[in-house]
Design a protein around this motif. Structure first.
Motif, PDB file in Angstrom:
ATOM      1  N   THR A 243       0.440  -1.100  -0.032  1.00 62.48           N
ATOM      2  CA  THR A 243      -0.035   0.285  -0.324  1.00 62.48           C
ATOM      3  C   THR A 243       1.224   1.447  -0.185  1.00 62.48           C
ATOM      4  O   THR A 243       2.003   1.563   0.478  1.00 62.48           O
ATOM      5  N   LEU A 244       0.299   2.364  -0.677  1.00 64.06           N
ATOM      6  CA  LEU A 244       0.745   3.614  -1.007  1.00 64.06           C
ATOM      7  C   LEU A 244       0.670   4.548  -0.629  1.00 64.06           C
ATOM      8  O   LEU A 244      -0.562   4.854  -0.608  1.00 64.06           O
ATOM      9  N   ALA A 245       1.287   5.054   0.843  1.00 67.17           N
ATOM     10  CA  ALA A 245       0.965   5.858   1.852  1.00 67.17           C
ATOM     11  C   ALA A 245       1.786   7.231   1.239  1.00 67.17           C
ATOM     12  O   ALA A 245       2.850   7.852   1.074  1.00 67.17           O
ATOM     13  N   LEU A 246       0.627   8.437   0.201  1.00 72.29           N
ATOM     14  CA  LEU A 246       1.096   9.603   0.094  1.00 72.29           C
ATOM     15  C   LEU A 246       1.488  10.683   0.988  1.00 72.29           C
ATOM     16  O   LEU A 246       0.058  11.574   0.978  1.00 72.29           O
ATOM     17  N   SER A 247       2.285  11.854   1.937  1.00 73.22           N
ATOM     18  CA  SER A 247       1.931  12.801   2.575  1.00 73.22           C
ATOM     19  C   SER A 247       1.420  14.186   1.069  1.00 73.22           C
ATOM     20  O   SER A 247       2.660  14.181   0.772  1.00 73.22           O
ATOM     21  N   LEU A 248       0.341  14.535   1.608  1.00 72.52           N
ATOM     22  CA  LEU A 248       0.198  15.181   0.154  1.00 72.52           C
ATOM     23  C   LEU A 248      -0.005  17.080   1.518  1.00 72.52           C
ATOM     24  O   LEU A 248       1.047  17.850   1.280  1.00 72.52           O
ATOM     25  N   HIS A 249      -0.572  16.430   2.532  1.00 74.22           N
ATOM     26  CA  HIS A 249      -0.955  18.059   3.257  1.00 74.22           C
ATOM     27  C   HIS A 249      -1.739  19.679   2.838  1.00 74.22           C
ATOM     28  O   HIS A 249      -1.738  20.162   3.677  1.00 74.22           O
ATOM     29  N   ALA A 250      -1.043  19.333   1.691  1.00 74.27           N
ATOM     30  CA  ALA A 250      -2.112  20.665   0.804  1.00 74.27           C
ATOM     31  C   ALA A 250      -2.431  20.209  -0.562  1.00 74.27           C
ATOM     32  O   ALA A 250      -1.684  19.305  -1.367  1.00 74.27           O
ATOM     33  N   PRO A 251      -3.448  20.754  -1.200  1.00 69.98           N
ATOM     34  CA  PRO A 251      -4.175  20.625  -2.366  1.00 69.98           C
ATOM     35  C   PRO A 251      -3.219  21.438  -3.896  1.00 69.98           C
ATOM     36  O   PRO A 251      -3.149  21.292  -5.356  1.00 69.98           O
ATOM     37  N   ASP A 252      -2.776  22.726  -3.328  1.00 70.54           N
ATOM     38  CA  ASP A 252      -2.958  23.499  -4.254  1.00 70.54           C
ATOM     39  C   ASP A 252      -0.623  23.484  -3.989  1.00 70.54           C
ATOM     40  O   ASP A 252       0.017  23.556  -2.518  1.00 70.54           O
ATOM     41  N   ASP A 253       0.476  23.688  -5.146  1.00 72.22           N
ATOM     42  CA  ASP A 253       1.642  23.711  -5.138  1.00 72.22           C
ATOM     43  C   ASP A 253       1.802  24.991  -4.102  1.00 72.22           C
ATOM     44  O   ASP A 253       2.557  25.261  -3.490  1.00 72.22           O
ATOM     45  N   GLU A 254       0.949  25.971  -3.897  1.00 72.08           N
ATOM     46  CA  GLU A 254       1.792  27.627  -3.269  1.00 72.08           C
ATOM     47  C   GLU A 254       2.062  27.218  -1.999  1.00 72.08           C
ATOM     48  O   GLU A 254       2.871  26.478  -0.840  1.00 72.08           O
ATOM     49  N   LEU A 255       1.021  26.113  -1.280  1.00 76.67           N
ATOM     50  CA  LEU A 255       1.644  25.843   0.227  1.00 76.67           C
ATOM     51  C   LEU A 255       2.276  24.912   0.469  1.00 76.67           C
ATOM     52  O   LEU A 255       2.830  24.580   1.025  1.00 76.67           O
ATOM     53  N   ARG A 256       1.912  23.659  -0.581  1.00 74.54           N
ATOM     54  CA  ARG A 256       2.801  22.431  -0.203  1.00 74.54           C
ATOM     55  C   ARG A 256       4.173  22.689  -0.810  1.00 74.54           C
ATOM     56  O   ARG A 256       5.043  22.264  -0.359  1.00 74.54           O
ATOM     57  N   ASN A 257       4.949  24.011  -0.973  1.00 76.44           N
ATOM     58  CA  ASN A 257       5.985  23.967  -1.347  1.00 76.44           C
ATOM     59  C   ASN A 257       7.031  24.596   0.105  1.00 76.44           C
ATOM     60  O   ASN A 257       7.812  24.162  -0.128  1.00 76.44           O
ATOM     61  N   GLU A 258       5.757  25.122   0.463  1.00 76.16           N
ATOM     62  CA  GLU A 258       6.514  25.103   2.235  1.00 76.16           C
ATOM     63  C   GLU A 258       6.310  24.107   3.425  1.00 76.16           C
ATOM     64  O   GLU A 258       6.742  23.789   3.894  1.00 76.16           O
ATOM     65  N   LEU A 259       4.993  23.518   3.224  1.00 76.86           N
ATOM     66  CA  LEU A 259       4.832  21.956   4.320  1.00 76.86           C
ATOM     67  C   LEU A 259       6.005  21.346   3.615  1.00 76.86           C
ATOM     68  O   LEU A 259       6.150  20.087   4.683  1.00 76.86           O
ATOM     69  N   VAL A 260       5.736  20.496   2.114  1.00 74.75           N
ATOM     70  CA  VAL A 260       6.609  19.254   2.193  1.00 74.75           C
ATOM     71  C   VAL A 260       7.195  20.033   0.891  1.00 74.75           C
ATOM     72  O   VAL A 260       6.977  19.983  -0.483  1.00 74.75           O
ATOM     73  N   PRO A 261       9.386  20.504   1.136  1.00 79.88           N
ATOM     74  CA  PRO A 261       9.205  21.279  -0.138  1.00 79.88           C
ATOM     75  C   PRO A 261      10.180  20.533  -1.100  1.00 79.88           C
ATOM     76  O   PRO A 261      10.244  21.301  -1.813  1.00 79.88           O
ATOM     77  N   ILE A 262       9.607  18.990  -0.750  1.00 80.03           N
ATOM     78  CA  ILE A 262       9.945  19.015  -2.054  1.00 80.03           C
ATOM     79  C   ILE A 262       8.711  18.581  -2.982  1.00 80.03           C
ATOM     80  O   ILE A 262       9.457  18.361  -4.691  1.00 80.03           O
ATOM     81  N   ASN A 263       8.047  19.855  -3.475  1.00 79.76           N
ATOM     82  CA  ASN A 263       6.754  20.060  -4.173  1.00 79.76           C
ATOM     83  C   ASN A 263       8.156  20.724  -5.346  1.00 79.76           C
ATOM     84  O   ASN A 263       6.901  20.891  -6.489  1.00 79.76           O
ATOM     85  N   THR A 264       8.694  21.843  -4.882  1.00 81.01           N
ATOM     86  CA  THR A 264       9.541  22.550  -5.747  1.00 81.01           C
ATOM     87  C   THR A 264       9.710  21.457  -6.123  1.00 81.01           C
ATOM     88  O   THR A 264      10.012  22.410  -8.016  1.00 81.01           O
TER      89      THR A 264
END
Ligand code: SAH
Length: 376
Positions: A243-264
């Motif tokens: 099973t894969l779990a994806l730690s998303l924590h935000a649906p938009d790049d602007e916020l996810r860039n901050e919360l999960v920096p690999i999103n950049t």
């Protein structure tokens, strides 16, 4: 990472552990059956003994050489020394929930510290394991993310955490009677897909039939990731349908860039698409992890946006797991209001997305998700 096909974007973080350090001792759990036999032969020991040692380790969950009475007394120490070297020593164990939640702090051969957590529920027992000492992903709300990466763990170091739990359960040391580990979640310290080879090796050892491995079902194993897209795609082809779990924590790049920096590096769109493709390839429903942070990512409109982002194929591919944030010391973030959390759930469910709120076992022993920091 083999991502030469990816557009070049700046790499914000250290993805690989420092090289050139001493390696953990090689152990039976690092090797497949042929490798175990070969290692004994190399040391001038009878190769056929590998199977017996595997049976003791994975089948009988024995770790005391004295109990391996089918091995010739004169050779026992050499055989055990070759394939079952000690890998870690417990520094401290903390209990909660009347002993059914147990966090162990381990010291590895080089002094690195990692933690694992055993959580026993009626009818199942879950081991939460670490895959790296520290973590290089630098998510600002996560305790492990604050200290950086020390090193990757070996396959056997990962497996041994599960075996320690399996032994404790088998020996009736956990309230509830003798039992076994039914689930393993890679939600301890580290980013499992940044230590890909060792983690896949560990999954194989856990799921290979006894005595080659622990004989668990792949459906009982969950690998949780920040979303290393090329690795998610590689995992889909590995033939181990975890099973894969994806730690998303935000649906938009602007916020996810901050919360999960690999999103950049890998956008929300690319990451969710990779998770969707994983679900299609493995027929396993993906779990979207979303830590609820008050006033940060818990607005009603973000629930709606999350539903939009997850809308692909049919709804059957995904499940949202909301985690009440465990505030880490000094963190500016706190958990959401229960009313906001309820509204978030309501909006997702109104869109037909199965949603659960994760239980937060072991909070008082800092054993809850995201709190494993091995602060010693
Ligand atoms: N690196 C992997 C696995 C380790 S963390 C990953 O990120 O998925 C396991 C889960 O705990 C992840 O979903 C992570 O985002 C979450 N987590 C981290 N810190 C947390 C915190 N303070 N409160 C709640 N969840 C947290």
């Amino acid at each position: 990472m083999s991502d030469s096909a990816e557009p070049r974007r700046p790499l914000p973080l250290v993805m690989e552990a420092p090289r050139g350090r001493a390696k953990p001792p090689v152990h039976l759990a690092d090797l497949d059956p042929a490798g175990r036999a070969a290692l004994l032969a190399e040391r001038g020991l009878p190769a056929f003994r590998a199977k017996q040692l595997s049976h003791h380790y994975f089948g009988r969950l024995v770790d005391d050489a004295e109990q391996m009475t089918d091995l010739p007394a004169g050779q026992r120490a050499d055989l055990v020394g070759a394939l079952l070297p000690p890998l870690m020593t417990p520094v401290r164990t903390m209990e909660a929930d009347a002993g059914t939640t147990r966090k162990t702090l381990w010291r590895l051969f080089d002094g690195a510290l990692v933690e694992s957590v055993l959580m026993r529920y009626p009818g199942r027992a879950t081991m939460c394991v670490s895959s790296q000492a520290g973590c290089g992903m630098a998510c600002p709300f996560c305790a492990t993310g604050q200290g950086g990466l020390q090193r990757n763990m070996s396959t056997a170091e990962i497996v041994e955490q599960v075996l320690a739990g399996a032994r404790a359960l088998a020996r009736d040391e956990v309230p509830g009677g003798p039992g076994r580990v039914s689930n393993v979640v890679f939600m301890g310290m580290g980013e499992p897909l940044a230590n890909y080879k060792a983690v896949v090796g560990a999954v194989r050892r856990l799921t290979d039939p006894t005595p080659d491995g622990l004989g668990m079902s792949a459906r009982g194993v969950t690998v949780s990731t920040v979303g290393l897209v090329p690795r998610i795609r590689q995992l889909a082809e590995e033939g181990v349908p975890v099973t894969l779990a994806l730690s998303l924590h935000a649906p938009d790049d602007e916020l996810r860039n901050e919360l999960v920096p690999i999103n950049t590096r890998f956008s929300v769109e690319e990451t969710v698409q990779a998770a969707f493709d994983y679900a299609q390839a493995t027929k396993r429903r993906v779990s979207i992890e979303y830590a609820m942070m008050r006033g940060i990512n818990d607005q009603g409109w973000r629930a709606d946006l999350l539903a939009d982002v997850l809308m692909r194929g049919d709804w059957g591919w995904v499940h949202v797991n909301l985690i009440p944030l465990n505030p880490t010391p000094g963190s500016k973030w706190t958990a959401s209001d229960p009313a906001d959390e309820a509204e978030f759930v309501r909006r997702l469910e109104a869109r037909g997305i199965p949603t659960t709120v994760r239980d937060t076992r072991g909070r008082e022993i800092d054993g809850a998700c995201g709190q494993l920091a091995a602060a010693e």
